[in-house]
Design a protein around this motif. Structure first.
Motif, PDB file in Angstrom:
ATOM      1  N   ARG A  78       0.825  -1.215   0.000  1.00  0.00           N
ATOM      2  CA  ARG A  78       0.000   0.000   0.000  1.00  0.00           C
ATOM      3  C   ARG A  78       0.857   1.262   0.000  1.00  0.00           C
ATOM      4  O   ARG A  78       0.500   2.273  -0.597  1.00  0.00           O
ATOM      5  N   ASP A  81       1.675   1.540  -3.667  1.00  0.00           N
ATOM      6  CA  ASP A  81       0.629   1.498  -4.687  1.00  0.00           C
ATOM      7  C   ASP A  81      -0.578   2.386  -4.405  1.00  0.00           C
ATOM      8  O   ASP A  81      -1.269   2.792  -5.344  1.00  0.00           O
ATOM      9  N   ASP A  82      -0.882   2.651  -3.144  1.00  0.00           N
ATOM     10  CA  ASP A  82      -2.123   3.357  -2.814  1.00  0.00           C
ATOM     11  C   ASP A  82      -1.961   4.870  -2.878  1.00  0.00           C
ATOM     12  O   ASP A  82      -0.844   5.407  -2.735  1.00  0.00           O
ATOM     13  N   THR A  83      -3.069   5.554  -3.043  1.00  0.00           N
ATOM     14  CA  THR A  83      -3.132   6.994  -2.811  1.00  0.00           C
ATOM     15  C   THR A  83      -3.455   7.177  -1.332  1.00  0.00           C
ATOM     16  O   THR A  83      -4.524   6.772  -0.862  1.00  0.00           O
ATOM     17  N   LEU A  87      -2.117  11.557  -1.760  1.00  0.00           N
ATOM     18  CA  LEU A  87      -0.862  11.519  -2.507  1.00  0.00           C
ATOM     19  C   LEU A  87      -0.608  10.132  -3.086  1.00  0.00           C
ATOM     20  O   LEU A  87      -0.695   9.124  -2.382  1.00  0.00           O
ATOM     21  N   THR A  88      -0.263  10.081  -4.358  1.00  0.00           N
ATOM     22  CA  THR A  88       0.269   8.851  -4.941  1.00  0.00           C
ATOM     23  C   THR A  88       1.728   8.710  -4.520  1.00  0.00           C
ATOM     24  O   THR A  88       2.328   9.644  -3.958  1.00  0.00           O
ATOM     25  N   PHE A  89       2.315   7.567  -4.802  1.00  0.00           N
ATOM     26  CA  PHE A  89       3.725   7.379  -4.474  1.00  0.00           C
ATOM     27  C   PHE A  89       4.592   8.384  -5.230  1.00  0.00           C
ATOM     28  O   PHE A  89       5.561   8.921  -4.673  1.00  0.00           O
ATOM     29  N   ARG A  90       4.258   8.685  -6.481  1.00  0.00           N
ATOM     30  CA  ARG A  90       5.030   9.667  -7.257  1.00  0.00           C
ATOM     31  C   ARG A  90       4.902  11.058  -6.650  1.00  0.00           C
ATOM     32  O   ARG A  90       5.875  11.818  -6.593  1.00  0.00           O
ATOM     33  N   ASP A  91       3.685  11.414  -6.203  1.00  0.00           N
ATOM     34  CA  ASP A  91       3.511  12.697  -5.522  1.00  0.00           C
ATOM     35  C   ASP A  91       4.386  12.749  -4.270  1.00  0.00           C
ATOM     36  O   ASP A  91       5.029  13.768  -3.973  1.00  0.00           O
ATOM     37  N   HIS A  92       4.386  11.643  -3.542  1.00  0.00           N
ATOM     38  CA  HIS A  92       5.173  11.547  -2.317  1.00  0.00           C
ATOM     39  C   HIS A  92       6.665  11.744  -2.602  1.00  0.00           C
ATOM     40  O   HIS A  92       7.355  12.505  -1.912  1.00  0.00           O
ATOM     41  N   GLU A 108      14.007   8.025  -4.699  1.00  0.00           N
ATOM     42  CA  GLU A 108      13.179   6.864  -5.010  1.00  0.00           C
ATOM     43  C   GLU A 108      13.790   5.588  -4.425  1.00  0.00           C
ATOM     44  O   GLU A 108      13.064   4.741  -3.873  1.00  0.00           O
ATOM     45  N   ARG A 195       3.210   8.749   5.686  1.00  0.00           N
ATOM     46  CA  ARG A 195       2.747   7.779   4.694  1.00  0.00           C
ATOM     47  C   ARG A 195       2.851   6.345   5.225  1.00  0.00           C
ATOM     48  O   ARG A 195       1.977   5.512   4.956  1.00  0.00           O
TER      49      ARG A 195
END
Length: 462
Positions: A78, A81-83, A87-92, A108, A195
């Motif tokens: 999660r 993969d989760d929002t 936030l998505t992981f990329r946003d994070h 990353e 997160r």
């Protein structure tokens, strides 16, 4: 090339994750990027709430161990993969990069390592269990009796620093062992801890299992004093404050060093030292901050400076910059320390700081030489790729290497290695491997479980 990231139109709200759920407070702090841009509004927990949270955690029972392991594995997925919290992981990743100063690939890499640490927490925690102890009293009672590994308490406070996302590893192992954990995230980089806790709750952990409570220094003190055990990271001031406390474990400082004895000054050695200086943005406690050389220390310093300059070439104004990106005021303060250091600069001082097009300044690399193994710079460290090279002779012994989290020895002198292993103020000894080398199978400042757990004898009448 640099990564284009959208400007934040409104501040991200980072609420408290309490024992009763999500909560926003009037007291808050703005989280800024290294470029000075405001990114998030961080709610701050009042002292009363801190005490209530710990009391609720102490009353709560942990989930059974098999269920904890299953939910940790799900939480790892999660996290990636989760929002979570919008936030998505990329946003994070974009937010962590902007506040931590790490380059994009390292941000990353470290963030994915956090997910691995979540899933692997039970197995990593168990590495500290003595071979003479079992994990369950039922196992001991069914046989002739045994030591049983048990918690030293029920609640743990984790007061985190913000130099790396992977600082979560210790408290995650505590959670895997059944502790209820109160996390005080770094106010500079609160996103990773927030997160992780959100992912744990999404995977079915109870709100009392892990709370995320940003607070000031007084609140951090409250958490550490009221929890059964505490983990805290910091420099000499934190060590002086808590180092003698049996219920508080202090992480840091590092002051990692490398020793090169005669006959081991080779291109391979120089390359290994360069890696130890620059890994993890050069900002971690395991980065080599001093090199002691038997022989021509100035020659090794010149070769190291050339290797580091080549490694940084063409990168410092991109998203792959070698050193950390920091605020201009921070850069000037650190460079001011170097100006007053009384050392020779192998890389000119005016080439150590590079303005970045996205804002802030990229620091490093820096190579300094001094004429004495006991120079104050040998016992210091700065949070970027900066290393002091000094001469060493067998008569100096291990004295200049004391007080080091890691010492890498490039040597064939077995007696010297033995002396380092038995020196209480040397945390870890690497034989040729860079000081920055680590892994889940290796203790960092000891295995967390050696602090969190104890052994009790369990035997049943026959």
């Amino acid at each position: 090339m640099t990564i284009a990231e959208p400007e934040t139109a409104t501040l991200l709200e980072l609420p408290l994750l309490t024992h009763r759920g999500t909560h926003t407070t009037r007291a808050h702090q703005t989280v800024h990027g290294v470029d000075g841009a405001p990114l998030a509004s961080l709610s701050l927990a009042p002292d009363l709430l801190l005490g209530q949270a710990l009391a609720a955690q102490r009353r709560a029972a942990p989930l059974p161990a098999p269920e904890r392991a299953a939910r940790l594995a799900e939480a790892a997925d999660r996290f990636l993969d989760d929002t979570l919290g919008g936030l998505t992981f990329r946003d994070h990743l974009a937010l962590v990069r902007r506040v931590s100063g790490h380059n994009a690939p390292l941000t990353e890499e470290l963030s994915r390592a956090v997910a691995t640490a979540v899933a692997a927490a039970p197995a990593r925690a168990d590495r500290a269990r003595p071979v003479g102890s079992l994990g369950s009293w039922r196992q001991a009672a069914a046989g002739p009796g045994s030591g049983v590994w048990t918690r030293r308490g029920e609640t743990l406070a984790a007061v985190l620093s913000g130099n790396t996302p992977t600082i979560q590893n210790g408290w995650l192992q505590a959670l895997a062992l059944g502790y209820r954990v109160a996390v005080r995230p770094s106010r500079r980089e609160p996103f990773t801890a927030h997160r992780v806790v959100a992912a744990l709750r999404a995977a079915g952990f109870q709100p009392t299992d892990a709370v995320c409570l940003p607070t000031g220094h007084a609140g951090a003190e409250t958490l550490l004093r009221r929890a059964d055990l505490g983990l805290v990271w910091g420099g000499d001031d934190v060590l002086a404050r808590y180092g003698a406390e049996p219920t508080i474990r202090v992480g840091g400082p590092g002051r990692a060093k490398t020793l090169v004895t005669r006959g081991h000054h080779t291109p391979r050695t120089v390359a290994s030292i360069a890696e130890a200086v620059t890994a993890l943005s050069g900002a971690a406690c395991v980065n080599t901050s001093a090199v002691l050389v038997e022989g021509d220390h100035a020659a090794l310093a010149a070769e190291l400076a050339a290797a580091l300059t080549e490694a940084a070439a063409g990168r410092q104004t991109t998203d792959r910059h070698l050193g950390p990106r920091v605020a201009e005021a921070t850069a000037e303060a650190l460079l001011g320390q170097l100006r007053r250091a009384g050392a020779h600069f192998e890389i000119p001082l005016d080439r150590i700081a590079t303005p970045h097009p996205e804002g802030g300044v990229v620091l490093g690399p820096a190579v300094l030489t001094v004429a004495d193994a006991h120079h104050p710079l040998v016992g210091g460290e700065l949070p970027f790729p900066c290393v002091t090279v000094a001469p060493w002779a067998p008569a100096d012994g291990i004295a200049p290497l004391r007080g080091s989290l890691v010492v890498t020895a490039h040597t064939e002198d077995d007696a010297l290695v033995e002396a380092l292993l038995h020196e209480p103020t040397v945390g870890n000894v690497h034989l040729g491997a860079p000081t920055s080398h680590g892994g889940p199978e290796l203790p960092h400042e000891g295995y967390p479980g050696t602090f969190l757990m104890r052994d009790k004898a369990v035997v049943a009448a026959r």
